[in-house]
Structures are given as structure tokens and as C-alpha cells.
Write an enzyme that holds these catalytic residues in place. Structure first.
Site, PDB file in Angstrom:
ATOM      1  N   MET A  39      27.527 -12.460 -68.698  1.00 35.60           N
ATOM      2  CA  MET A  39      26.066 -12.596 -68.558  1.00 35.60           C
ATOM      3  C   MET A  39      25.511 -11.673 -67.478  1.00 35.60           C
ATOM      4  O   MET A  39      25.818 -11.833 -66.295  1.00 35.60           O
ATOM      5  CB  MET A  39      25.701 -14.044 -68.256  1.00 35.60           C
ATOM      6  CG  MET A  39      25.703 -14.903 -69.520  1.00 35.60           C
ATOM      7  SD  MET A  39      25.292 -16.600 -69.160  1.00 35.60           S
ATOM      8  CE  MET A  39      26.682 -17.064 -68.165  1.00 35.60           C
ATOM      9  N   THR A  40      24.682 -10.745 -67.926  1.00 35.01           N
ATOM     10  CA  THR A  40      23.997  -9.819 -67.026  1.00 35.01           C
ATOM     11  C   THR A  40      23.075 -10.600 -66.097  1.00 35.01           C
ATOM     12  O   THR A  40      22.289 -11.429 -66.556  1.00 35.01           O
ATOM     13  CB  THR A  40      23.191  -8.810 -67.858  1.00 35.01           C
ATOM     14  OG1 THR A  40      24.134  -7.987 -68.533  1.00 35.01           O
ATOM     15  CG2 THR A  40      22.273  -7.951 -67.012  1.00 35.01           C
ATOM     16  N   GLN A 113      33.740  -6.764 -68.318  1.00 32.27           N
ATOM     17  CA  GLN A 113      33.166  -6.274 -69.579  1.00 32.27           C
ATOM     18  C   GLN A 113      32.693  -4.824 -69.406  1.00 32.27           C
ATOM     19  O   GLN A 113      31.849  -4.522 -68.564  1.00 32.27           O
ATOM     20  CB  GLN A 113      32.000  -7.152 -70.039  1.00 32.27           C
ATOM     21  CG  GLN A 113      31.622  -6.810 -71.495  1.00 32.27           C
ATOM     22  CD  GLN A 113      30.435  -7.588 -72.017  1.00 32.27           C
ATOM     23  OE1 GLN A 113      29.400  -7.644 -71.358  1.00 32.27           O
ATOM     24  NE2 GLN A 113      30.559  -8.150 -73.204  1.00 32.27           N
ATOM     25  N   HIS A 187      32.689  -4.047 -74.664  1.00 28.55           N
ATOM     26  CA  HIS A 187      31.445  -4.608 -75.216  1.00 28.55           C
ATOM     27  C   HIS A 187      31.084  -3.832 -76.484  1.00 28.55           C
ATOM     28  O   HIS A 187      30.429  -2.792 -76.433  1.00 28.55           O
ATOM     29  CB  HIS A 187      30.323  -4.515 -74.185  1.00 28.55           C
ATOM     30  CG  HIS A 187      29.132  -5.374 -74.496  1.00 28.55           C
ATOM     31  ND1 HIS A 187      28.922  -5.941 -75.740  1.00 28.55           N
ATOM     32  CD2 HIS A 187      28.085  -5.777 -73.720  1.00 28.55           C
ATOM     33  CE1 HIS A 187      27.786  -6.642 -75.712  1.00 28.55           C
ATOM     34  NE2 HIS A 187      27.266  -6.560 -74.500  1.00 28.55           N
ATOM     35  N   GLY A 188      31.525  -4.379 -77.612  1.00 25.79           N
ATOM     36  CA  GLY A 188      31.228  -3.755 -78.896  1.00 25.79           C
ATOM     37  C   GLY A 188      30.163  -4.525 -79.656  1.00 25.79           C
ATOM     38  O   GLY A 188      30.041  -4.374 -80.874  1.00 25.79           O
ATOM     39  N   ASN A 190      26.142  -6.877 -79.760  1.00 22.17           N
ATOM     40  CA  ASN A 190      24.736  -7.014 -79.333  1.00 22.17           C
ATOM     41  C   ASN A 190      23.885  -5.748 -79.422  1.00 22.17           C
ATOM     42  O   ASN A 190      22.920  -5.583 -78.674  1.00 22.17           O
ATOM     43  CB  ASN A 190      24.667  -7.581 -77.899  1.00 22.17           C
ATOM     44  CG  ASN A 190      25.295  -8.964 -77.808  1.00 22.17           C
ATOM     45  OD1 ASN A 190      25.661  -9.550 -78.838  1.00 22.17           O
ATOM     46  ND2 ASN A 190      25.421  -9.506 -76.615  1.00 22.17           N
ATOM     47  N   TYR A 192      24.539  -2.587 -78.682  1.00 15.25           N
ATOM     48  CA  TYR A 192      24.708  -1.510 -77.704  1.00 15.25           C
ATOM     49  C   TYR A 192      25.562  -0.382 -78.311  1.00 15.25           C
ATOM     50  O   TYR A 192      25.846  -0.381 -79.497  1.00 15.25           O
ATOM     51  CB  TYR A 192      25.250  -2.086 -76.386  1.00 15.25           C
ATOM     52  CG  TYR A 192      24.282  -3.088 -75.794  1.00 15.25           C
ATOM     53  CD1 TYR A 192      23.005  -2.684 -75.400  1.00 15.25           C
ATOM     54  CD2 TYR A 192      24.593  -4.439 -75.695  1.00 15.25           C
ATOM     55  CE1 TYR A 192      22.083  -3.602 -74.903  1.00 15.25           C
ATOM     56  CE2 TYR A 192      23.678  -5.362 -75.205  1.00 15.25           C
ATOM     57  CZ  TYR A 192      22.418  -4.933 -74.803  1.00 15.25           C
ATOM     58  OH  TYR A 192      21.506  -5.834 -74.323  1.00 15.25           O
ATOM     59  N   ARG A 239      34.410  -7.538 -77.883  1.00 14.37           N
ATOM     60  CA  ARG A 239      33.341  -8.411 -78.381  1.00 14.37           C
ATOM     61  C   ARG A 239      32.611  -7.702 -79.511  1.00 14.37           C
ATOM     62  O   ARG A 239      32.258  -6.521 -79.376  1.00 14.37           O
ATOM     63  CB  ARG A 239      32.370  -8.735 -77.247  1.00 14.37           C
ATOM     64  CG  ARG A 239      31.470  -9.906 -77.602  1.00 14.37           C
ATOM     65  CD  ARG A 239      30.689 -10.434 -76.435  1.00 14.37           C
ATOM     66  NE  ARG A 239      30.505 -11.871 -76.591  1.00 14.37           N
ATOM     67  CZ  ARG A 239      29.565 -12.582 -76.010  1.00 14.37           C
ATOM     68  NH1 ARG A 239      28.708 -12.004 -75.188  1.00 14.37           N
ATOM     69  NH2 ARG A 239      29.467 -13.881 -76.205  1.00 14.37           N
ATOM     70  N   ASN A 247      18.679  -5.960 -81.133  1.00 13.75           N
ATOM     71  CA  ASN A 247      18.535  -4.503 -80.994  1.00 13.75           C
ATOM     72  C   ASN A 247      18.953  -3.765 -82.262  1.00 13.75           C
ATOM     73  O   ASN A 247      19.367  -2.608 -82.202  1.00 13.75           O
ATOM     74  CB  ASN A 247      19.431  -3.962 -79.855  1.00 13.75           C
ATOM     75  CG  ASN A 247      19.042  -4.491 -78.492  1.00 13.75           C
ATOM     76  OD1 ASN A 247      17.864  -4.635 -78.195  1.00 13.75           O
ATOM     77  ND2 ASN A 247      20.024  -4.790 -77.678  1.00 13.75           N
ATOM     78  N   GLY A 308      25.690 -21.229 -78.141  1.00 11.90           N
ATOM     79  CA  GLY A 308      25.096 -22.562 -78.285  1.00 11.90           C
ATOM     80  C   GLY A 308      26.106 -23.701 -78.349  1.00 11.90           C
ATOM     81  O   GLY A 308      25.762 -24.803 -78.781  1.00 11.90           O
ATOM     82  N   GLY A 329      27.918 -19.692 -72.031  1.00  9.08           N
ATOM     83  CA  GLY A 329      27.094 -18.801 -71.233  1.00  9.08           C
ATOM     84  C   GLY A 329      26.129 -19.590 -70.377  1.00  9.08           C
ATOM     85  O   GLY A 329      26.432 -19.956 -69.232  1.00  9.08           O
ATOM     86  N   ARG A 330      24.970 -19.909 -70.946  1.00 14.55           N
ATOM     87  CA  ARG A 330      23.935 -20.600 -70.175  1.00 14.55           C
ATOM     88  C   ARG A 330      24.432 -21.899 -69.529  1.00 14.55           C
ATOM     89  O   ARG A 330      24.071 -22.176 -68.368  1.00 14.55           O
ATOM     90  CB  ARG A 330      22.710 -20.810 -71.066  1.00 14.55           C
ATOM     91  CG  ARG A 330      21.984 -19.478 -71.343  1.00 14.55           C
ATOM     92  CD  ARG A 330      21.079 -19.518 -72.533  1.00 14.55           C
ATOM     93  NE  ARG A 330      21.819 -19.611 -73.781  1.00 14.55           N
ATOM     94  CZ  ARG A 330      21.278 -19.521 -74.981  1.00 14.55           C
ATOM     95  NH1 ARG A 330      19.972 -19.333 -75.093  1.00 14.55           N
ATOM     96  NH2 ARG A 330      22.028 -19.622 -76.061  1.00 14.55           N
TER      97      ARG A 330
HETATM   98  C1  FMN Z   1      21.076 -14.100 -68.969  1.00 14.70           C
HETATM   99  C2  FMN Z   1      22.038 -13.671 -70.033  1.00 14.70           C
HETATM  100  C3  FMN Z   1      22.676 -12.450 -69.920  1.00 14.70           C
HETATM  101  C4  FMN Z   1      23.596 -12.031 -70.894  1.00 14.70           C
HETATM  102  N1  FMN Z   1      24.286 -10.849 -70.709  1.00 14.70           N
HETATM  103  C5  FMN Z   1      25.282 -10.516 -71.564  1.00 14.70           C
HETATM  104  C6  FMN Z   1      26.142  -9.403 -71.287  1.00 14.70           C
HETATM  105  O1  FMN Z   1      26.041  -8.710 -70.262  1.00 14.70           O
HETATM  106  N2  FMN Z   1      27.106  -9.121 -72.203  1.00 14.70           N
HETATM  107  C7  FMN Z   1      27.265  -9.854 -73.350  1.00 14.70           C
HETATM  108  O2  FMN Z   1      28.155  -9.550 -74.150  1.00 14.70           O
HETATM  109  N3  FMN Z   1      26.481 -10.935 -73.613  1.00 14.70           N
HETATM  110  C8  FMN Z   1      25.528 -11.298 -72.740  1.00 14.70           C
HETATM  111  N4  FMN Z   1      24.797 -12.450 -72.969  1.00 14.70           N
HETATM  112  C9  FMN Z   1      25.130 -13.324 -74.108  1.00 14.70           C
HETATM  113  C10 FMN Z   1      26.094 -14.434 -73.671  1.00 14.70           C
HETATM  114  O3  FMN Z   1      27.375 -13.892 -73.371  1.00 14.70           O
HETATM  115  C11 FMN Z   1      26.285 -15.529 -74.742  1.00 14.70           C
HETATM  116  O4  FMN Z   1      26.853 -14.956 -75.899  1.00 14.70           O
HETATM  117  C12 FMN Z   1      24.972 -16.205 -75.118  1.00 14.70           C
HETATM  118  O5  FMN Z   1      24.279 -16.621 -73.946  1.00 14.70           O
HETATM  119  C13 FMN Z   1      25.195 -17.430 -76.033  1.00 14.70           C
HETATM  120  O6  FMN Z   1      26.012 -18.380 -75.427  1.00 14.70           O
HETATM  121  P1  FMN Z   1      25.400 -19.714 -74.715  1.00 14.70           P
HETATM  122  O7  FMN Z   1      24.591 -20.414 -75.777  1.00 14.70           O
HETATM  123  O8  FMN Z   1      26.614 -20.512 -74.310  1.00 14.70           O
HETATM  124  O9  FMN Z   1      24.559 -19.278 -73.579  1.00 14.70           O
HETATM  125  C14 FMN Z   1      23.856 -12.856 -72.019  1.00 14.70           C
HETATM  126  C15 FMN Z   1      23.179 -14.070 -72.131  1.00 14.70           C
HETATM  127  C16 FMN Z   1      22.292 -14.499 -71.162  1.00 14.70           C
HETATM  128  C17 FMN Z   1      21.624 -15.848 -71.294  1.00 14.70           C
END
Ligand code: FMN
Length: 360
Positions: A39-40, A113, A187-188, A190, A192, A239, A247, A308, A329-330
């Protein structure tokens, strides 16, 4: 005769399923099946150097079987968001060394990552230069936190550019290992750079790097092979987002590209494949179901689910062998002690976007 149960106690709570050890590769044993999703957080310091506050943030979450860091850019032109950490300069490697030291001190394991955003950048981040991508296909929308700037049309990568991009990922992997990481996640996903090569919407090339499932997979596989050469296959995960959802627009022929790619990855003996998706139940017509089910059906190695999950839904997916590990994540932002809460059957704090303003 009393029958012996060789498979251990039958799991009845999320803890019993999720808190069992798991070995994605012979040299890597995780204490449980809970992964912290990348998570960024946009909290890196001057020079995109990770800070001690970031080290403490990750160390607080070291109870996860595996932590995956936020995306770390492998080259300056891979930046698409403010204050993201890099993994290409000596000071960044030094900053990450403190992060890995603190996580290991707490008994955790961590992969970094490796990230390049490709066309999801803007001259705003690149001293006026135009972002690079497989093809000159414009991205619509506005750059977050840029004061309303619109994305534009990237320039098509030359063959020389492609070679240097592959090297940048390999160097990033070597730097990550030097910084003490247990491995790297490519990181493959989302939408990018790597994902841009894998989808028809963003890859219009007719040379060796496009035009067919093998051509469109070539960049991802070149990166995998170059990274494996520097880090070792057992320390490399990837990934993927076979369902274009971010995107990116989907195309009916994308599934054939991912079937080819997964067949090739099958021979590489990587640590894992990780699904990149925000909501795991999203059904993609072209994939004939969810992204997670598609990956499971076409790849037999370790699969990390995400998007989720709750402890309960994660435990039932692991029990049903739909996934091997689960990334949260969250919930991990809201609950640094997520694993302890799962162990003790405690309710989780709900996630709130306002939590992103602080690195706690
Ligand atoms: C604030 C935030 C930043 C994220 N940054 C990245 C990232 O840098 N690389 C990535 O692969 N996914 C990123 N994601 C996606 C998460 O890794 C994850 O797949 C997504 O939040 C769904 O999972 P969750 O429902 O458990 O949060 C980010 C998600 C959030 C909420």
C-alpha cells in the site's frame, strides 16, 4: 481401532485456518497465512528515501506471515504519485535497510514491491519529460494531488528503452536484497508499466514485444527472468491483474495473454503469484469469472488472494483451497495488530480514509 486424524484438528475459527505456517518455497517459511498487501502511503522523505517513521509503521505490522511493502520505484521516471519511496539510489537502499532491520527484529518477513508506473506518470513528476509506455495510448483522467493536471499521451518505448527498463527492475531487485529484504514482488498489476504490456488496450506494438500472447508477455517474462537472476526464484513473487480494472480497459483477447503468461510462470518456480484487485468478487466477462479464480485455474503454484477479504471470508477461501495465502490491505492500516486480533477473535477497527493522513 481409533482412527487417527492425520490432517490435524479440523479448523473451526479463522485463527485455526489462517494462523498455520506455510512455505511458499523451500527456503521461505511463513509463520502464518496472513499477508500485508502493498500500500502506497506517499510518506517517503527527501530523495524518495524511506524514513524511520516508515520503519516503525512496518515493524508494528510484523505479525503478518509476510509483509509486502508499498511500491518502490525502480527508476526516477517510474513515479506517478508524490513522495513514493525509490529503490535505485544508495540513500534509498540505506533507508530500506533500517526498515528491514526493524521488521526482522520483530520476527517478521518482508518483500519489497518493485514498481514502474509507465504511462500513469506525468511530466509534473519527470522534470517535464514525457512518460514512457509500450505504446502511445493516452490515459484519461487527472493526476491525484497535482492541482488538477490531466494525464497525457506517453511515448512509445524503443527497443533500447525496453532493455534498460528490464535492467532497472533487475537492479532494483539486487538493491532490495542488499537492503536485507527476504524477497521482492514484481508489480505487474493495476495498470502500471508491466500490466500495460499485458493488455490490448495499452499494447498496440507489432514487434517482438506485442502482437501475440507471447509478444505481449515478453516484457513481464524478461523482467521476471532478470529479477530471478539477481534474487533467486524462491525470493520472487509477481502481482497480476488479468481483469483490467484500474488505469485500463479490458479486451476480450486479454485472457489468452494471461493464459500464456501463467503457463510460462509455471516453469519459473516463483515464490507466488498475487492477484491485484480491489474487490475480489468482481466478475470479468473475458475471464469467465473472478480474477482470483482465473489465476487459480491457470497456475498451480502458491496464490495470494486479496481484495475485500475479512478474516472469516479469508479462512473459508483458504479452507476451500481457492487461495493459499490472503493479503489484507485496508484492514492492516486500521489494525496494526491484525494478526493478534485474528488469534484472539477480537473485532477489527473499521478502515477510514482519514487514516491515510497519518503513518500509524
Ligand atoms: C492506500 C492504498 C494504497 C495502495 N497501494 C498499492 C501499491 O502500492 N501496490 C499495489 O500493488 N497495490 C496497492 N493497493 C491495493 C492493495 O494492495 C489491495 O489490493 C487493495 O487495497 C484491496 O485489498 P483490501 O480490500 O484488503 O484493502 C493500495 C491500496 C490502498 C487502499
Amino acid at each position: 481401532m481409533i482412527p487417527t486424524n492425520t490432517s490435524g484438528p479440523s479448523p473451526t475459527s479463522p485463527a485455526e485456518t489462517l494462523l498455520r505456517p506455510y512455505s511458499p518455497s523451500p527456503s521461505l517459511t511463513l509463520t502464518n497465512r496472513v499477508v500485508m498487501a502493498p500500500m502506497t502511503r506517499s510518506m517517503a522523505g527527501e530523495g524518495l528515501v524511506p524514513t524511520t517513521a516508515m520503519a516503525e509503521y512496518y515493524a508494528r505490522r510484523a505479525g503478518a506471515g509476510l509483509l509486502i511493502t508499498e511500491g518502490a520505484i525502480v527508476r526516477a521516471d517510474g513515479q506517478g504519485y508524490p513522495d513514493v519511496p525509490g529503490i535505485f539510489a544508495p540513500a534509498q537502499v540505506e533507508g530500506w535497510s533500517e526498515v528491514t532491520r526493524r521488521i526482522h527484529e520483530e520476527g517478521g518477513r518482508v518483500f519489497l514491491q518493485l514498481w514502474h508506473v509507465g504511462r500513469v506518470s506525468h511530466p509534473f513528476y519527470l522534470d517535464g519529460a514525457v512518460p514512457i509506455a509500450p505504446s502511445a495510448v493516452a490515459l484519461e483522467g487527472r493526476v491525484p494531488r497535482s492541482g488538477g493536471l490531466e494525464y497525457g499521451t506517453p511515448r512509445e518505448a524503443s527497443l533500447d528503452d525496453i532493455e534498460r527498463l528490464v535492467e532497472a527492475f533487475a537492479d532494483g531487485a539486487a538493491n532490495a536484497i542488499a537492503a536485507g529484504f527476504d524477497g521482492v514482488e514484481i508489480h505487474g498489476a493495476n495498470g502500471y508499466l508491466i500490466d500495460q504490456f499485458l493488455h490490448h488496450h495499452t499494447n498496440l506494438r507489432q514487434d517482438a514485444w506485442g502482437g501475440s500472447p507471447a509478444g505481449m508477455s515478453r516484457f513481464a517474462l524478461a523482467v521476471v527472468d532478470a529479477v530471478v537472476a539477481r534474487a533467486g526464484a524462491e525470493r520472487v513473487g509477481i502481482r497480476l491483474s488479468p481483469g483490467a480494472y484500474f488505469n485500463m480497459q479490458s479486451h476480450p483477447d486479454d485472457a489468452a495473454v494471461f493464459r500464456y503468461l501463467l503457463g510460462e510462470l509455471e516453469t519459473r518456480q516463483l515464490a507466488y503469484v498475487h492477484v491485484g484487485i480491489f474487490e475480489r468478487t468482481t466478475v470479468f466477462e473475458g475471464l469467465g469469472g473472478t480474477a482470483e479464480a482465473f489465476l487459480r485455474n491457470h497456475y498451480s503454484g502458491t496464490l495470494i488472494g486479496s481484495g475485500g477479504y475479512t478474516p472469516e471470508s479469508a479462512a473459508s477461501a483458504v479452507k476451500a483451497e481457492e487461495i493459499d495465502l490472503v493479503a489484507f490491505g485496508r484492514p492492516f492500516i486500521a489494525n496494526p495488530d491484525l494478526v493478534a486480533r485474528i488469534r484472539d477473535g477480537q473485532p477489527l477497527e473499521p478502515y477510514d480514509e482519514e487514516m491515510l493522513a497519518r503513518l500509524e
